[in-house]
Enzyme design. Sequence first.
Site, mmCIF file in Angstrom:
data_model
loop_
_atom_site.group_PDB
_atom_site.id
_atom_site.type_symbol
_atom_site.label_atom_id
_atom_site.label_comp_id
_atom_site.label_asym_id
_atom_site.label_seq_id
_atom_site.Cartn_x
_atom_site.Cartn_y
_atom_site.Cartn_z
ATOM 1 N N ARG A 1 26.536 38.279 47.165
ATOM 2 C CA ARG A 1 25.832 37.303 46.322
ATOM 3 C C ARG A 1 25.332 36.157 47.197
ATOM 4 N NH1 ARG A 1 26.227 36.156 40.752
ATOM 5 N NH2 ARG A 1 27.778 37.788 40.595
ATOM 6 N N THR B 1 20.899 31.355 45.811
ATOM 7 C CA THR B 1 20.216 31.860 44.598
ATOM 8 C C THR B 1 21.192 32.503 43.615
ATOM 9 O OG1 THR B 1 19.895 34.056 45.539
ATOM 10 C CG2 THR B 1 18.178 32.409 45.993
ATOM 11 N N ASP C 1 42.119 42.169 42.183
ATOM 12 C CA ASP C 1 40.989 42.523 43.047
ATOM 13 C C ASP C 1 41.166 43.957 43.537
ATOM 14 O OD1 ASP C 1 39.449 42.895 45.538
ATOM 15 O OD2 ASP C 1 38.868 40.822 45.183
ATOM 16 N N ASP D 1 40.987 44.473 47.447
ATOM 17 C CA ASP D 1 42.191 43.997 48.138
ATOM 18 C C ASP D 1 43.364 44.921 47.895
ATOM 19 O OD1 ASP D 1 41.065 41.816 49.350
ATOM 20 O OD2 ASP D 1 41.640 40.392 47.791
#
Length: 213
Positions: free
Chosen positions: A108, A112, A204, A207
């Site tokens: 990401r 923006t 996660d 992870d």
Amino acid sequence: MIEYKKNVYVFDHPLIQHKLTLIRDKNTGSKEFRELVEEIAMLMAYEVTRNLPLKEVEIETPVGIAKCKVISGRKLAIVPILRAGLGMVDGLLRLIPAAKVGHIGLYRDPQTLKPVEYYCKLPQDVHERDIIVLDPMLATGGSASAAFDYIKKYNPQSLKLMCLIAAPEGIERLTTDHPDVEVYCAAVDEKLNDHGYIVPGLGDAGDRLFGTK
Ligand code: URA
């Protein structure tokens, strides 16, 4: 298999649900987590490939001629979204060893907030293939939507997403951006939290697969 909404399916098979419960448990370590993710992906692949077309062939058994069926000519590609999608690849390849494997890496952009592809490598005959994108967690739907934007440039035959847990927000985003994509998951959870994690989810996935936390 339950139809959650048009083109979104939830696998209610007891083996899938049992294994999903085990990977949600925070006390499940990386080795077991990896094995279970692979097994769930394999069980989901069994269902996702249910409608592959068959053709009739004749083969000679030790006793006579048998008219049998084989999968007819559809070519598949599986495309994990890096990095957590990698955990599902071997499960699919166990059932579909002839599938080609592409990869999509997205991050990401901090300015923006839009997903940017940092690594994309797809089989060169994508236009002839049915594509199954892999990402264990459909959270905001941003990465999955960007992955399909990218893959669609190559005009594949059909598009599916296979994930383990989906958030309602991610389903909404993906089915709005890509109503033609079929989504398969093992559970639809409650919501996203302020950090973009699925609640209750499993934490996660990257992870936990790779032991990086
Ligand atoms: N990605 C994850 O690995 N877990 C979540 O809960 C959301 C996104």
